[in-house]
Design a protein around this motif. Sequence first.
Motif, PDB file in Angstrom:
ATOM      1  N   LEU A  65      49.031  43.187  35.717  1.00  0.00           N
ATOM      2  CA  LEU A  65      47.831  43.888  34.852  1.00  0.00           C
ATOM      3  C   LEU A  65      48.247  45.465  35.356  1.00  0.00           C
ATOM      4  CD1 LEU A  65      44.960  42.165  36.637  1.00  0.00           C
ATOM      5  CD2 LEU A  65      45.787  41.901  34.387  1.00  0.00           C
ATOM      6  N   VAL A  66      48.505  46.216  34.361  1.00  0.00           N
ATOM      7  CA  VAL A  66      48.917  47.666  33.998  1.00  0.00           C
ATOM      8  C   VAL A  66      47.712  48.481  34.026  1.00  0.00           C
ATOM      9  CG1 VAL A  66      50.383  49.347  33.086  1.00  0.00           C
ATOM     10  CG2 VAL A  66      51.124  46.701  33.101  1.00  0.00           C
ATOM     11  N   SER A  67      47.401  49.390  34.844  1.00  0.00           N
ATOM     12  CA  SER A  67      46.157  50.156  34.847  1.00  0.00           C
ATOM     13  C   SER A  67      46.605  51.663  35.030  1.00  0.00           C
ATOM     14  CB  SER A  67      45.224  49.832  35.820  1.00  0.00           C
ATOM     15  OG  SER A  67      44.041  50.632  35.891  1.00  0.00           O
ATOM     16  N   ASN A  68      46.531  52.670  34.108  1.00  0.00           N
ATOM     17  CA  ASN A  68      46.982  53.862  34.296  1.00  0.00           C
ATOM     18  C   ASN A  68      48.322  54.139  34.760  1.00  0.00           C
ATOM     19  OD1 ASN A  68      44.504  55.381  33.661  1.00  0.00           O
ATOM     20  ND2 ASN A  68      43.657  54.516  35.580  1.00  0.00           N
ATOM     21  N   GLY A  69      49.161  53.101  34.227  1.00  0.00           N
ATOM     22  CA  GLY A  69      50.783  53.181  34.417  1.00  0.00           C
ATOM     23  C   GLY A  69      51.311  52.537  35.527  1.00  0.00           C
ATOM     24  N   SER A  70      50.063  52.036  36.665  1.00  0.00           N
ATOM     25  CA  SER A  70      50.652  51.297  37.629  1.00  0.00           C
ATOM     26  C   SER A  70      50.581  49.733  37.388  1.00  0.00           C
ATOM     27  CB  SER A  70      49.475  51.607  38.952  1.00  0.00           C
ATOM     28  OG  SER A  70      49.684  52.864  39.259  1.00  0.00           O
ATOM     29  N   ARG A  71      51.522  49.023  38.061  1.00  0.00           N
ATOM     30  CA  ARG A  71      51.672  47.557  37.897  1.00  0.00           C
ATOM     31  C   ARG A  71      51.206  46.836  38.822  1.00  0.00           C
ATOM     32  NH1 ARG A  71      54.927  46.781  33.005  1.00  0.00           N
ATOM     33  NH2 ARG A  71      55.607  44.596  34.017  1.00  0.00           N
ATOM     34  N   HIS A  72      50.133  45.702  38.702  1.00  0.00           N
ATOM     35  CA  HIS A  72      49.645  45.102  39.753  1.00  0.00           C
ATOM     36  C   HIS A  72      49.890  43.747  39.210  1.00  0.00           C
ATOM     37  CE1 HIS A  72      47.561  48.851  40.836  1.00  0.00           C
ATOM     38  NE2 HIS A  72      47.325  49.018  39.654  1.00  0.00           N
ATOM     39  N   PHE A  73      49.990  42.937  40.625  1.00  0.00           N
ATOM     40  CA  PHE A  73      50.587  41.430  40.180  1.00  0.00           C
ATOM     41  C   PHE A  73      49.592  40.501  40.593  1.00  0.00           C
ATOM     42  CE2 PHE A  73      53.537  44.516  42.103  1.00  0.00           C
ATOM     43  CZ  PHE A  73      54.405  44.425  40.971  1.00  0.00           C
ATOM     44  N   ILE A  74      49.438  39.332  40.072  1.00  0.00           N
ATOM     45  CA  ILE A  74      48.606  37.988  40.224  1.00  0.00           C
ATOM     46  C   ILE A  74      49.688  36.807  40.022  1.00  0.00           C
ATOM     47  CG2 ILE A  74      46.850  36.590  39.719  1.00  0.00           C
ATOM     48  CD1 ILE A  74      45.365  39.078  38.945  1.00  0.00           C
ATOM     49  N   ALA A  75      49.887  36.104  40.972  1.00  0.00           N
ATOM     50  CA  ALA A  75      50.616  34.708  40.646  1.00  0.00           C
ATOM     51  C   ALA A  75      49.516  33.709  40.805  1.00  0.00           C
ATOM     52  CB  ALA A  75      51.727  34.536  41.941  1.00  0.00           C
ATOM     53  N   ALA A  76      49.476  32.952  39.862  1.00  0.00           N
ATOM     54  CA  ALA A  76      48.415  32.064  39.672  1.00  0.00           C
ATOM     55  C   ALA A  76      49.002  30.866  38.659  1.00  0.00           C
ATOM     56  CB  ALA A  76      47.011  32.485  39.341  1.00  0.00           C
ATOM     57  N   ALA A  77      48.651  29.692  39.058  1.00  0.00           N
ATOM     58  CA  ALA A  77      49.095  28.439  38.007  1.00  0.00           C
ATOM     59  C   ALA A  77      48.324  28.612  36.691  1.00  0.00           C
ATOM     60  CB  ALA A  77      48.844  27.164  38.699  1.00  0.00           C
ATOM     61  N   GLY A  78      47.043  29.133  36.822  1.00  0.00           N
ATOM     62  CA  GLY A  78      46.463  29.233  35.522  1.00  0.00           C
ATOM     63  C   GLY A  78      45.697  30.591  35.080  1.00  0.00           C
ATOM     64  N   PHE A  79      45.818  31.006  33.803  1.00  0.00           N
ATOM     65  CA  PHE A  79      45.015  32.136  33.435  1.00  0.00           C
ATOM     66  C   PHE A  79      44.180  31.738  32.168  1.00  0.00           C
ATOM     67  CE2 PHE A  79      45.546  35.842  30.627  1.00  0.00           C
ATOM     68  CZ  PHE A  79      44.744  36.529  31.302  1.00  0.00           C
ATOM     69  N   GLU A  80      43.025  32.123  31.875  1.00  0.00           N
ATOM     70  CA  GLU A  80      42.334  32.222  30.537  1.00  0.00           C
ATOM     71  C   GLU A  80      41.611  33.579  30.617  1.00  0.00           C
ATOM     72  OE1 GLU A  80      38.205  30.176  30.867  1.00  0.00           O
ATOM     73  OE2 GLU A  80      39.606  28.912  31.892  1.00  0.00           O
ATOM     74  N   MET A  81      41.208  33.938  29.396  1.00  0.00           N
ATOM     75  CA  MET A  81      40.617  35.156  29.132  1.00  0.00           C
ATOM     76  C   MET A  81      39.596  34.773  28.158  1.00  0.00           C
ATOM     77  SD  MET A  81      42.144  38.445  27.155  1.00  0.00           S
ATOM     78  CE  MET A  81      43.386  37.506  26.862  1.00  0.00           C
ATOM     79  N   ASN A  82      38.131  35.165  28.437  1.00  0.00           N
ATOM     80  CA  ASN A  82      37.218  34.698  27.765  1.00  0.00           C
ATOM     81  C   ASN A  82      35.807  35.906  27.492  1.00  0.00           C
ATOM     82  OD1 ASN A  82      34.920  34.225  29.384  1.00  0.00           O
ATOM     83  ND2 ASN A  82      36.151  32.498  30.011  1.00  0.00           N
ATOM     84  N   GLU A  83      35.290  35.827  26.301  1.00  0.00           N
ATOM     85  CA  GLU A  83      34.280  36.631  26.234  1.00  0.00           C
ATOM     86  C   GLU A  83      32.881  35.958  26.321  1.00  0.00           C
ATOM     87  OE1 GLU A  83      34.577  38.183  22.179  1.00  0.00           O
ATOM     88  OE2 GLU A  83      36.538  39.214  22.549  1.00  0.00           O
ATOM     89  N   ASN A  84      31.985  36.536  26.992  1.00  0.00           N
ATOM     90  CA  ASN A  84      30.854  35.703  27.199  1.00  0.00           C
ATOM     91  C   ASN A  84      29.732  36.836  27.374  1.00  0.00           C
ATOM     92  OD1 ASN A  84      30.336  36.613  30.327  1.00  0.00           O
ATOM     93  ND2 ASN A  84      32.352  35.570  30.103  1.00  0.00           N
ATOM     94  N   GLU A  85      28.387  36.121  27.607  1.00  0.00           N
ATOM     95  CA  GLU A  85      27.052  37.154  27.658  1.00  0.00           C
ATOM     96  C   GLU A  85      26.530  36.912  28.906  1.00  0.00           C
ATOM     97  OE1 GLU A  85      24.810  36.722  24.243  1.00  0.00           O
ATOM     98  OE2 GLU A  85      26.305  37.617  23.009  1.00  0.00           O
ATOM     99  N   LEU A  86      27.328  36.310  30.047  1.00  0.00           N
ATOM    100  CA  LEU A  86      26.662  36.028  31.432  1.00  0.00           C
ATOM    101  C   LEU A  86      26.179  37.394  32.089  1.00  0.00           C
ATOM    102  CD1 LEU A  86      29.562  34.076  32.765  1.00  0.00           C
ATOM    103  CD2 LEU A  86      27.633  33.136  31.976  1.00  0.00           C
ATOM    104  N   GLU A  87      25.133  37.190  32.916  1.00  0.00           N
ATOM    105  CA  GLU A  87      24.357  38.187  33.363  1.00  0.00           C
ATOM    106  C   GLU A  87      25.084  38.517  34.636  1.00  0.00           C
ATOM    107  OE1 GLU A  87      21.471  39.420  32.585  1.00  0.00           O
ATOM    108  OE2 GLU A  87      21.294  37.774  30.800  1.00  0.00           O
ATOM    109  N   LEU A  88      24.541  39.822  35.079  1.00  0.00           N
ATOM    110  CA  LEU A  88      25.326  40.647  36.062  1.00  0.00           C
ATOM    111  C   LEU A  88      25.944  39.588  37.331  1.00  0.00           C
ATOM    112  CD1 LEU A  88      26.324  43.494  37.082  1.00  0.00           C
ATOM    113  CD2 LEU A  88      23.916  43.670  38.199  1.00  0.00           C
ATOM    114  N   PHE A  89      25.194  38.871  37.663  1.00  0.00           N
ATOM    115  CA  PHE A  89      25.256  38.034  38.902  1.00  0.00           C
ATOM    116  C   PHE A  89      25.820  36.644  38.703  1.00  0.00           C
ATOM    117  CE2 PHE A  89      22.163  41.255  40.559  1.00  0.00           C
ATOM    118  CZ  PHE A  89      22.990  41.919  41.430  1.00  0.00           C
ATOM    119  N   ASP A  90      26.005  36.254  37.533  1.00  0.00           N
ATOM    120  CA  ASP A  90      26.721  35.179  37.135  1.00  0.00           C
ATOM    121  C   ASP A  90      28.212  35.327  37.118  1.00  0.00           C
ATOM    122  OD1 ASP A  90      24.143  33.766  36.750  1.00  0.00           O
ATOM    123  OD2 ASP A  90      24.235  34.320  34.643  1.00  0.00           O
TER     124      ASP A  90
END
Length: 114
Positions: A84-109
């Motif tokens: 994940l690159v934010s403002n030029g800095s590179r951050h790392f996540i090692a995980a077996a699964g990754f998904e990206m989705n759009e939703n309309e969940l409420e703030l605390f969901d």
Amino acid sequence: MAHTFNGRDFRTWDFSVHHSRLLIRSQPTLSHDFNIDLIFTAVDYISVPKHLDKLEIDSATQEEYQSIQKRCKREITKDEITILVSNGSRHFIAAAGFEMNENELELFDSGLDR
């Protein structure tokens, strides 16, 4: 895997230790009516700040892969690393699964319950 999110700010939103799941979310804005959720499962390693703006998703370089591999307790593949690159800095996540989705969940969901 490169992806850029223009005009969206993301926050580390939820982490389930029991299920090793991480949620990073961008909430709705005046110009966007939905959340964008980045959900990581079977997480082995996290190096991400609380706030991420100007976010880009990238693949690990060979050097990053080798560095992260040394930190994990099991053998991981390069495909299991998300940068994940934010403002030029590179951050790392090692995980077996990754998904990206759009939703309309409420703030605390969290979205990890689904």
